[in-house]
Design a protein around this motif. Sequence first.
Motif, mmCIF file in Angstrom:
data_model
loop_
_atom_site.group_PDB
_atom_site.id
_atom_site.type_symbol
_atom_site.label_atom_id
_atom_site.label_comp_id
_atom_site.label_asym_id
_atom_site.label_seq_id
_atom_site.Cartn_x
_atom_site.Cartn_y
_atom_site.Cartn_z
ATOM 1 N N GLY A 302 -13.952 -0.703 13.430
ATOM 2 C CA GLY A 302 -14.821 -0.931 12.283
ATOM 3 C C GLY A 302 -14.006 -0.720 11.009
ATOM 4 O O GLY A 302 -13.845 -1.612 10.187
ATOM 5 N N TRP A 303 -13.480 0.479 10.853
ATOM 6 C CA TRP A 303 -12.532 0.784 9.788
ATOM 7 C C TRP A 303 -11.231 1.194 10.477
ATOM 8 O O TRP A 303 -11.246 2.124 11.284
ATOM 9 N N SER A 325 -12.765 -4.760 11.141
ATOM 10 C CA SER A 325 -13.728 -5.200 10.129
ATOM 11 C C SER A 325 -13.233 -4.817 8.744
ATOM 12 O O SER A 325 -13.284 -5.609 7.816
ATOM 13 N N PHE A 373 -17.747 -1.276 -1.904
ATOM 14 C CA PHE A 373 -19.215 -1.231 -1.975
ATOM 15 C C PHE A 373 -19.772 -0.389 -0.842
ATOM 16 O O PHE A 373 -20.636 0.464 -1.035
ATOM 17 N N SER A 376 -19.494 3.311 -1.291
ATOM 18 C CA SER A 376 -20.471 3.984 -2.150
ATOM 19 C C SER A 376 -21.904 3.789 -1.663
ATOM 20 O O SER A 376 -22.740 4.663 -1.841
ATOM 21 N N VAL A 377 -22.197 2.655 -1.043
ATOM 22 C CA VAL A 377 -23.539 2.427 -0.481
ATOM 23 C C VAL A 377 -23.376 2.013 0.980
ATOM 24 O O VAL A 377 -23.198 0.850 1.284
ATOM 25 N N PRO A 378 -23.431 2.970 1.896
ATOM 26 C CA PRO A 378 -23.182 2.622 3.310
ATOM 27 C C PRO A 378 -24.109 1.544 3.856
ATOM 28 O O PRO A 378 -23.715 0.764 4.701
ATOM 29 N N SER A 379 -25.332 1.486 3.318
ATOM 30 C CA SER A 379 -26.277 0.479 3.822
ATOM 31 C C SER A 379 -25.801 -0.942 3.577
ATOM 32 O O SER A 379 -26.213 -1.866 4.261
ATOM 33 N N VAL A 381 -23.372 -2.305 4.409
ATOM 34 C CA VAL A 381 -22.631 -2.850 5.539
ATOM 35 C C VAL A 381 -23.422 -3.964 6.235
ATOM 36 O O VAL A 381 -22.856 -4.816 6.912
ATOM 37 N N VAL A 382 -24.729 -3.997 5.981
ATOM 38 C CA VAL A 382 -25.560 -5.034 6.586
ATOM 39 C C VAL A 382 -25.175 -6.424 6.073
ATOM 40 O O VAL A 382 -25.462 -7.437 6.703
ATOM 41 N N LEU A 383 -24.489 -6.467 4.944
ATOM 42 C CA LEU A 383 -24.072 -7.763 4.393
ATOM 43 C C LEU A 383 -22.726 -8.232 4.942
ATOM 44 O O LEU A 383 -22.179 -9.225 4.483
ATOM 45 N N LEU A 384 -22.188 -7.503 5.921
ATOM 46 C CA LEU A 384 -20.911 -7.883 6.530
ATOM 47 C C LEU A 384 -20.939 -9.340 6.998
ATOM 48 O O LEU A 384 -21.889 -9.768 7.621
ATOM 49 N N HIS A 385 -19.880 -10.083 6.685
ATOM 50 C CA HIS A 385 -19.752 -11.499 7.041
ATOM 51 C C HIS A 385 -20.769 -12.389 6.337
ATOM 52 O O HIS A 385 -21.015 -13.505 6.767
ATOM 53 N N SER A 386 -21.379 -11.868 5.272
ATOM 54 C CA SER A 386 -22.264 -12.740 4.509
ATOM 55 C C SER A 386 -21.406 -13.699 3.684
ATOM 56 O O SER A 386 -20.312 -13.346 3.242
ATOM 57 N N ILE A 389 -20.434 -12.410 0.251
ATOM 58 C CA ILE A 389 -19.462 -11.317 0.306
ATOM 59 C C ILE A 389 -18.055 -11.870 0.541
ATOM 60 O O ILE A 389 -17.090 -11.443 -0.091
ATOM 61 N N HIS B 48 -20.162 -17.687 10.435
ATOM 62 C CA HIS B 48 -19.977 -18.118 9.053
ATOM 63 C C HIS B 48 -20.427 -19.563 8.896
ATOM 64 O O HIS B 48 -21.068 -19.926 7.924
ATOM 65 N N ASP B 170 -28.307 -12.620 -1.424
ATOM 66 C CA ASP B 170 -27.407 -11.537 -1.028
ATOM 67 C C ASP B 170 -26.881 -10.778 -2.240
ATOM 68 O O ASP B 170 -26.703 -9.562 -2.204
ATOM 69 N N GLN B 181 -28.628 3.442 -5.266
ATOM 70 C CA GLN B 181 -27.761 4.066 -4.260
ATOM 71 C C GLN B 181 -28.010 5.560 -4.075
ATOM 72 O O GLN B 181 -27.555 6.136 -3.097
ATOM 73 N N ARG B 202 -27.978 -13.721 10.630
ATOM 74 C CA ARG B 202 -26.618 -13.184 10.677
ATOM 75 C C ARG B 202 -26.616 -11.796 11.321
ATOM 76 O O ARG B 202 -25.817 -11.518 12.223
ATOM 77 N N LEU B 214 -19.612 -0.449 15.541
ATOM 78 C CA LEU B 214 -18.511 -0.059 14.671
ATOM 79 C C LEU B 214 -18.930 0.060 13.224
ATOM 80 O O LEU B 214 -18.112 0.246 12.356
ATOM 81 N N SER B 218 -25.158 3.568 9.084
ATOM 82 C CA SER B 218 -26.132 2.536 8.735
ATOM 83 C C SER B 218 -26.224 1.498 9.840
ATOM 84 O O SER B 218 -27.308 1.046 10.198
ATOM 85 N N PHE B 222 -29.577 0.124 11.961
ATOM 86 C CA PHE B 222 -29.995 -1.260 12.186
ATOM 87 C C PHE B 222 -30.005 -1.586 13.676
ATOM 88 O O PHE B 222 -30.900 -2.257 14.167
#
Lengths: 417, 259
Positions: A302-303, A325, A373, A376-379, A381-386, A389, B48, B170, B181, B202, B214, B218, B222
């Motif tokens: 992930g990281w 990621s 991002f 600072s805002v862990p949530s 992460v839901v936008l991953l691969h958007s 982004i 994507h 988004d 935040q 997505r 991973l 958060s 989900f």
Amino acid sequence: MYSIKRVLFFLTLISALLPAPVLFAATLECGPGKPLKTLSSAVSVAQANDKILLFAGTYHESLVHIRKPLTIEGIGMPVIDGGENKDVITIEGDHISIKGIEIRNSGKSTSRDYAGIKMVNSSHCVIEHCRFINNFFSMHLDHSKQCIIKNNYLNGNAKTETASGNGIHIWKCDSFSILFNKIERHRDGIYFEFVRNSRIISNVSNNNLRYGLHFMFSDYDSYHYNIFSNNGAGVAVMYTQHIDMKGNTFTKNWGPTSYGLLLKDINFSRISGNSFIGNTVGIQMENANKLRIQGNNFSQNGWAMRIMGNCEYDTVVANNFIGNSFDLSTNSSGTGNLNVLEANFWDKYKGYDLNRDKTGDIPYRPVSLFSMFVESVPSAVVLLHSFMIDVMDEVEKNLPSLIPVTLVDSKPKMKKN
Amino acid sequence: MFKIFKYSLLDLLRSRWLIFYFLFFLTSSFLLFYFSSNAAKALVSLLHVEVAIVPLVSIIFGVMYYYNSREFIELLLAQPLKRDTIFLGLYLSLSSSLAFCFVLGTGIPFIYFNTGFSDIGSFGYYLLTGVMLTYIFTAFAFLISLLNENRIKGFGLSILVWLYMVVVADGIFLLLLMYFQDYPLEKLTLALTILNPVDLSRVLVLLNLEISALMGYSGAVFNSFFGSIPGIITAFLSLLMWILLPLFVFLKIASRKNF
């Protein structure tokens, strides 16, 4: 006549010079159908430096206390069942070795550390080819030195963190060798606290509830070629210095608070040739200073690395970052960054190499805007691969304004190291 | 309705645009599966393509198709047929043919390269969400083109809708998260995700790939929601709502409109 006297004289001289126990060591047999039926009776009968052969069978014994130099050797893997009563075997002395026996069912307690084998104030002991099944602590070793723990199998059947103990728990010891053991389903696989000059080599530690390996306040140790997988929180090395970590594999340490390797308050250490595959966080660094991280493989994490702002003078050189990621993330804006990144291979690098020196001509910034991002805002992460982004990251990479400009690999490699 | 569906479907499947759409998916997935070491990696790249291209083509082609078949629609309206059956037939034939191209275009390479059927679950999610997105955006296309006689306006509006759903939403999402935040955001994030069909698709696919594990704390939140039966049902109900809502409004207006 004269010559006989002379021979006798020499004989007495020799026997006086040689350590007496070697000459008079006996071998005791213990087991079903033998004169000695229990291990504790054999231990109490045996003289110092005797060898006890323990034949196959199940012995319902606990609190076996060994205070003299003895060798206990199992024939056909005898089982000692502690019946969940306190410690099964306690070692308190020098030159004691235990080989080829299975130890089961030590007592369990929330206030006392009961163990399959407890070792106190000992030295030069060997525990090898043993099996530890369903013990609270499999081995609990303290105030000892120069011992070898080799080729053992440990399974703790741990269900919850509070009601389980560690596999190999070592406290205030010196010069230990932990070799070729397989440890699973304990709280911590191997636990080191105030242990110096010790080495942990070629062990497998997996499916433990908390850490596969846990270092606290232990300096000048090394661990090489171990495998840590599927542990609750991975491997933790804390409040230590001068640790050499080489050739280990950290895999599938998954979860909300899981790391392949957690480094916290650690200095002057070397991490080289390790593989970090499929962990939530490959290496998490908090107040980790003056480390050299070289030649490691980070893939499918992930990281790959999270370097907190309080880490200084770390060198990250010649590593491979493939399919993570996020390659690198940090919580600092990075103006005062004192870490060095150099000659790593990053699969996300899109630069070119005009002069063909196998080094990219434009620097690589491994910290993406999105990872800032998420930091600072862990949530987020839901936008991953958007789509948005990805576009944003690409723009930021070419015209950096928000990502830390100093955390940069100025000579990224074009091919894998 | 079935007759209209059948004839326009057959007509559509012969159209050059649809064959092109099919070939696009076929080649892109073929290449991605060919060059990726495992199916999961290829799926992330395909994702994507899915969340950007499927909505775009569905909405643009939908608008185009509606404007081009205006005369055919007027002809049909002159027949003793219920309006609902005409429009529903047209809608279903268009969206089904697009979905058919999408499923075949990605499904064939997947089966060809992935004989072991690893990641079949996440690929299933990928296909299902792709089909849902097709139905959602063709419904929007029909609604937009019904409301706008002017073709330029119709195309402009459809691109705006696509841009909003795929990009702008988004951005707003991210701004909201940054702005709030200091608060626990997991529930808000879940709600916002469920409310946007593109994000929802997505996330559903991503969470079914290994990388769900991973994504830290958060990600775990989900995962526990979308991994549970009520979560999955909520997600698909939301996608279904996004199909039914524009479709219902479209049929309602179409039944009263004076052509």
